[in-house]
Write a protein that holds these residues in place. Structure first.
Motif, PDB file in Angstrom:
ATOM      1  N   CYS A  53     -24.741  14.447   5.382  1.00 39.45           N
ATOM      2  CA  CYS A  53     -24.858  13.819   6.709  1.00 39.45           C
ATOM      3  C   CYS A  53     -24.169  12.438   6.719  1.00 39.45           C
ATOM      4  CB  CYS A  53     -26.329  13.681   7.105  1.00 39.45           C
ATOM      5  SG  CYS A  53     -27.192  12.494   6.100  1.00 39.45           S
ATOM      6  N   PRO A  55     -25.064   9.369   7.733  1.00 39.26           N
ATOM      7  CA  PRO A  55     -25.714   8.164   7.189  1.00 39.26           C
ATOM      8  C   PRO A  55     -25.638   8.064   5.664  1.00 39.26           C
ATOM      9  CG  PRO A  55     -27.071   9.107   8.913  1.00 39.26           C
ATOM     10  CD  PRO A  55     -25.979  10.102   8.643  1.00 39.26           C
ATOM     11  N   ILE A  56     -25.664   9.210   4.971  1.00 37.79           N
ATOM     12  CA  ILE A  56     -25.551   9.159   3.502  1.00 37.79           C
ATOM     13  C   ILE A  56     -24.116   8.775   3.114  1.00 37.79           C
ATOM     14  CG2 ILE A  56     -25.629  10.555   1.374  1.00 37.79           C
ATOM     15  CD1 ILE A  56     -28.416   9.993   2.328  1.00 37.79           C
ATOM     16  N   CYS A  88     -36.732  12.960   3.991  1.00 35.11           N
ATOM     17  CA  CYS A  88     -35.876  14.116   3.719  1.00 35.11           C
ATOM     18  C   CYS A  88     -35.367  14.019   2.283  1.00 35.11           C
ATOM     19  CB  CYS A  88     -34.744  14.194   4.732  1.00 35.11           C
ATOM     20  SG  CYS A  88     -33.237  13.430   4.211  1.00 35.11           S
ATOM     21  N   LYS A  90     -32.573  13.940   0.945  1.00 35.46           N
ATOM     22  CA  LYS A  90     -31.459  13.046   0.610  1.00 35.46           C
ATOM     23  C   LYS A  90     -31.945  11.616   0.400  1.00 35.46           C
ATOM     24  CE  LYS A  90     -28.326  16.012   2.986  1.00 35.46           C
ATOM     25  NZ  LYS A  90     -28.231  16.552   4.312  1.00 35.46           N
ATOM     26  N   ILE A  91     -32.947  11.208   1.166  1.00 34.63           N
ATOM     27  CA  ILE A  91     -33.481   9.847   0.987  1.00 34.63           C
ATOM     28  C   ILE A  91     -34.309   9.793  -0.304  1.00 34.63           C
ATOM     29  CG2 ILE A  91     -35.060   8.133   1.979  1.00 34.63           C
ATOM     30  CD1 ILE A  91     -33.892   8.758   4.679  1.00 34.63           C
ATOM     31  N   HIS A 196     -33.277   7.742  14.342  1.00 36.42           N
ATOM     32  CA  HIS A 196     -33.469   6.996  13.094  1.00 36.42           C
ATOM     33  C   HIS A 196     -32.929   5.576  13.262  1.00 36.42           C
ATOM     34  CE1 HIS A 196     -34.272  10.701  10.881  1.00 36.42           C
ATOM     35  NE2 HIS A 196     -33.251  11.224  11.528  1.00 36.42           N
ATOM     36  N   TYR A 198     -31.319   3.791  11.271  1.00 32.76           N
ATOM     37  CA  TYR A 198     -29.951   3.655  10.725  1.00 32.76           C
ATOM     38  C   TYR A 198     -28.903   4.321  11.597  1.00 32.76           C
ATOM     39  CZ  TYR A 198     -31.787   7.938   8.499  1.00 32.76           C
ATOM     40  OH  TYR A 198     -32.402   9.148   8.250  1.00 32.76           O
ATOM     41  N   VAL A 270     -27.670  12.740  14.185  1.00 32.52           N
ATOM     42  CA  VAL A 270     -26.413  12.974  13.474  1.00 32.52           C
ATOM     43  C   VAL A 270     -26.260  14.453  13.200  1.00 32.52           C
ATOM     44  CG1 VAL A 270     -26.127  10.707  12.449  1.00 32.52           C
ATOM     45  CG2 VAL A 270     -27.485  12.407  11.277  1.00 32.52           C
ATOM     46  N   CYS A 273     -28.220  17.103  10.487  1.00 33.05           N
ATOM     47  CA  CYS A 273     -29.519  16.614  10.017  1.00 33.05           C
ATOM     48  C   CYS A 273     -30.591  17.659  10.351  1.00 33.05           C
ATOM     49  CB  CYS A 273     -29.861  15.271  10.657  1.00 33.05           C
ATOM     50  SG  CYS A 273     -31.551  14.759  10.308  1.00 33.05           S
TER      51      CYS A 273
HETATM   52  S1  SF4 Z   1     -33.076  12.506   7.765  1.00 29.55           S
HETATM   53 FE1  SF4 Z   1     -31.175  13.484   8.462  1.00 29.55          FE
HETATM   54  S2  SF4 Z   1     -29.764  11.802   8.861  1.00 29.55           S
HETATM   55 FE2  SF4 Z   1     -31.418  11.002   7.592  1.00 29.55          FE
HETATM   56  S3  SF4 Z   1     -30.670  11.173   5.513  1.00 29.55           S
HETATM   57 FE3  SF4 Z   1     -31.856  13.022   5.925  1.00 29.55          FE
HETATM   58  S4  SF4 Z   1     -30.355  14.537   6.649  1.00 29.55           S
HETATM   59 FE4  SF4 Z   1     -29.392  12.505   6.746  1.00 29.55          FE
END
Ligand code: SF4
Length: 327
Positions: A53, A55-56, A88, A90-91, A196, A198, A270, A273
């Motif tokens: 995504c 933001p990453i 999520c 990724k975070i 979000h 960000y 985004v 996501c």
């Molecule tokens: S919540 Fe969505 S936009 Fe935020 S880091 Fe995870 S996948 Fe990316």
């Protein structure tokens, strides 16, 4: 002096004052990357796999831009910030993503924040983080206490003064804001923008959406202008117990502002996501039920500014027309 680099992306918008206070109280200098620009985005895009995504990708670009400017990069693994609510993947996996994709990155400070685990676990992680700067547990404890107080003051400033994260961090020119409203002859429209932090506050990512609305004399409301308890209660009214960390910013803020009868809601998401795609549907259906205009904007690095402006103008025209018919 030891320099800690903080990427101006992802959770920066929610927690920067707290992180800054913590590191400065321990004698470090905090270096924040520049606001997102084309170079930063391209740096991030060059390292990430295509379906990551936006933001990453942006976060990675910010990390690369800090490499020669600091001794450490701060990239916490924030797993859970509330009972049974999770970020999520990724975070959660952020430090590992950075390590894998940016091998030349300086040492990463990556405390695990998981409020699902015991308080002792949290303190242990904060203590280990503080040990990079001092061996005194008392000093670390004092820095953590001050940092938490900064965080509370930051949240309360935004909801009390009705300002955004960026305005709270950089300061806001209230006189100019008043002049913008005063220059509008009719009562200004009130639009809530949800998403979000960000995505909402990265001007490069969203083509300055909030600024555009404000300069048209529109009163813009964002999730941070509402106390967290009210957002949480609104989210529970609509969907029950939350499972995602950002449900309050999207579902909670959407429901809260729909109940207060704003003129319209804009959801900024985004592309790609997963959590967003599930959450936004709840707000969209609710807006339909309450007959409130709703605009969903999905952004990626290819989204054009012109396309966004066209959709925004069409949305505002529709609201203005509706107001005239209803008068
Ligand atoms: S919540 Fe969505 S936009 Fe935020 S880091 Fe995870 S996948 Fe990316």
């Amino acid at each position: 002096m030891i320099k800690v680099g903080i990427p101006r992306a992802l959770l920066y918008y929610q927690y920067y004052p707290m992180w800054k206070t913590f590191f400065e109280r321990l004698g470090a200098e905090v270096v924040v990357s520049l606001p997102t620009n084309k170079t930063i985005l391209n740096l991030g895009v060059s390292r990430a796999v295509a379906d990551t995504c936006l933001p990453i990708k942006i976060f990675l670009g910010h990390v690369i831009s800090l490499i020669d400017k600091c001794d450490y990069i701060f990239a916490p693994a924030v797993i859970s910030l509330g009972r049974k609510t999770y970020n999520c993947s990724k975070i959660i996996g952020l430090p590992n993503i950075v390590r894998a994709l940016i091998p030349e990155c300086p040492t990463i400070l990556d405390p695990e924040i998981n409020l699902e685990k015991s308080r002792y676990h949290l303190y242990q992680n904060i203590y280990e983080l503080g040990r990079y700067f001092t061996s005194s547990p008392l000093k670390i404890q004092g820095a953590a206490k001050d940092a938490w107080e900064s965080n509370l003051a930051y949240r309360s400033k935004m909801s009390r003064e009705g300002i955004t994260c960026v305005e709270a961090i950089n300061g806001v020119d209230q006189t100019k804001r008043q002049l913008d409203f005063d220059s509008v002859s009719s009562a200004p429209l009130t639009i809530a923008v949800i998403g979000h932090p960000y995505v909402l506050y990265d001007d490069y990512l969203n083509h300055r959406l909030i600024f555009r609305l404000q300069s048209m004399g529109i009163k813009v409301l964002v999730p941070e202008m509402v106390p967290e308890e009210s957002l949480d209660a609104a989210a529970r009214r609509l969907v029950g117990i939350p499972h995602w960390s950002f449900e309050t910013d999207i579902i909670g803020a959407g429901e809260y502002y729909l109940e207060t009868k704003v003129d319209g809601i804009i959801d900024l998401s985004v592309f790609g996501c997963g959590p967003d795609s599930m959450m936004v549907d709840f707000v969209k259906h609710r807006a339909k039920e309450l007959r409130t205009p709703f605009l969903h904007l999905s952004l990626d690095e290819h989204a054009s500014e012109g396309g966004l402006i066209t959709r925004l103008e069409a949305f505002l025209d529709m609201i203005n027309l509706r107001e005239k018919i209803c008068v």
